[in-house]
Scaffold this motif. Structure first.
Motif, short mmCIF file in Angstrom:
data_model
loop_
_atom_site.label_atom_id
_atom_site.label_comp_id
_atom_site.label_asym_id
_atom_site.label_seq_id
_atom_site.Cartn_x
_atom_site.Cartn_y
_atom_site.Cartn_z
N SER A 136 58.17 41.97 30.95
CA SER A 136 58.90 43.12 31.47
C SER A 136 59.74 43.71 30.34
O SER A 136 60.89 43.34 30.14
N HIS A 160 61.28 38.91 34.53
CA HIS A 160 60.96 39.27 35.91
C HIS A 160 61.18 38.08 36.84
O HIS A 160 61.19 36.93 36.40
N LEU A 168 57.81 46.61 35.73
CA LEU A 168 59.21 46.99 35.64
C LEU A 168 59.44 48.46 35.99
O LEU A 168 58.71 49.34 35.55
#
Length: 400
Positions: A136, A160, A168
């Motif tokens: 992410s 995450h 994201l």
């Protein structure tokens, strides 16, 4: 090379031609971005006033593409746009009845989700990076728009929560006392509507000097903070510097409709969101809302759907369903404005002064007009009527 990229982008995307509605040059106070009928080019309508009998205006057709022309920034009369195709960030200025390209920058990314101004010359732009290893990653740009140069470009990794939700969404960015504050969530692909968002929002405070994450605050009362704010506003600071923002879990953005649309607050000088403050929009009106604009004196305008009027996302944007309401940020009271029903998703079409709220609306009578709401008397009146060639109004910006 930079000059070649700029020239190619200008030729292929923005072949501007000027169509003056009147021969009189004006000093515009406002610009409206219009989608025109019969696939004719999207255009800017420049006007001096939003009053009903305004008739001195200039219309500038943009590119022949009917998609994407709402995606620009405006600051002190200059316009900035990021091309989805080439990732070129371009600066334009109005000269008479023309919109002239001034300079451009080549960025790595084209999916900028949220921006914030550090000061009059420096823009923070944040996007997610799509990476195969499912990290992410958020990319942050600091762009000096006066010199048109990238001052800083960095990547931030935001861990995450689960393997299921790893994509994201960075919906909000704020800069305060040398720290970045990001509000974000995670989503996954899902069938017909493309995605759904997890049940948690995250607020990260990050040292802008070394990009070290200072702390992460979790929010489970709502999800999908902010949104694509180049197109629509979801946050603001009031007169004392308190930062208000909206979460958008409705079908048009976060698509986690079980959680409510809500307004939250981060007080001036604080990095933690006020855990005691929440205005539950969905609980109060029975629908989700999208977009929030400050109109002064502790009040904001929101734009809400009506779930009994649309079938699903396939006709969500084309149904005349959208209402406008005033929210009292101190008491949480919400009051409907008696405007005609509007259509279309993600509009940046609200502006206010000390006396009126102005909203550009496309109504069911195929009339495209700016409507006025008197903040003191609560009376609704007509403002400027837009050209008959208009079929959709997506932006209203104040230039001064």
């Amino acid at each position: 090379m930079r000059a070649l990229v700029f020239l190619s982008f200008f030729i292929s995307i923005f072949l501007f031609s000027c169509n003056q509605i009147t021969e009189q040059n004006i000093d515009p106070n406002f610009v409206l971005c219009l989608f025109n009928k019969e696939e004719t080019p999207t255009s800017f309508l420049l006007v001096e006033s939003l009053d009903e009998h305004e008739d001195v205006s200039i219309q500038i057709p943009l590119s022949t593409s009917r998609i994407g022309e709402r995606e620009y920034l405006q600051k002190k009369g200059s316009f900035y746009r990021l091309s989805d195709r080439s990732s070129v960030f371009t600066k334009y200025q109005l000269q008479g009845a023309s919109l002239i390209p001034v300079d451009s920058l080549q960025l790595r990314n084209n999916n900028i989700e949220t921006v914030s101004w550090i000061d009059e010359e420096n823009l923070l732009a944040v996007c997610r990076e799509d990476v195969a290893e499912k990290k992410s990653q958020a990319r942050v740009y600091q762009i000096n728009v006066k010199e048109m140069k990238i001052v800083r470009e960095d990547t931030i990794i935001l861990p995450h929560a689960t393997d299921e939700f790893w994509a994201l969404h960075v919906g909000l960015v704020d800069f305060d006392k040398g720290d970045l504050w990001l509000a974000y969530s995670f989503f996954k692909s899902k069938g017909k509507y493309g995605h759904t968002t997890s049940d948690t929002t995250y607020y990260a405070t990050i040292n802008y000097g070394n990009l070290e994450i200072r702390n992460v605050q979790k929010e489970t009362r709502s999800t999908y903070p902010g949104g694509y704010n180049i197109i629509q506003s979801y946050s603001f600071k009031d007169e004392i510097g308190d930062y208000y923002f909206m979460t958008n879990p409705g079908i048009a953005l976060g698509n986690n409709v079980k959680l409510p649309t809500a307004i939250f607050r981060k007080k001036k000088g604080q990095h933690l969101v006020d855990a005691t403050y929440m205005i539950n929009i969905s609980d109060a009106i029975g629908n989700h809302a999208y977009g929030m604009w400050y109109v002064g004196d502790g009040k904001a305008v929101i734009r809400n759907e009506q779930k009994n009027l649309y079938t699903d996302f396939s006709n969500f944007h084309s149904v005349y369903q959208f209402e406008y309401r005033v929210v009292d940020l101190k008491t949480g009271a919400i009051e409907k404005i008696n405007f005609p029903l509007d259509k279309g998703t993600q509009k940046e079409n609200v502006w206010s002064d000390d006396q009126y709220i102005y909203v550009a609306i496309d109504d069911s009578n195929d009339e495209h007009r700016v409507w006025k709401y008197n903040l003191k008397t609560k009376e609704v009146s007509k403002g400027i009527k837009l050209p008959n060639t208009t079929n959709y109004t997506v932006r209203l910006d104040y230039l001064k």
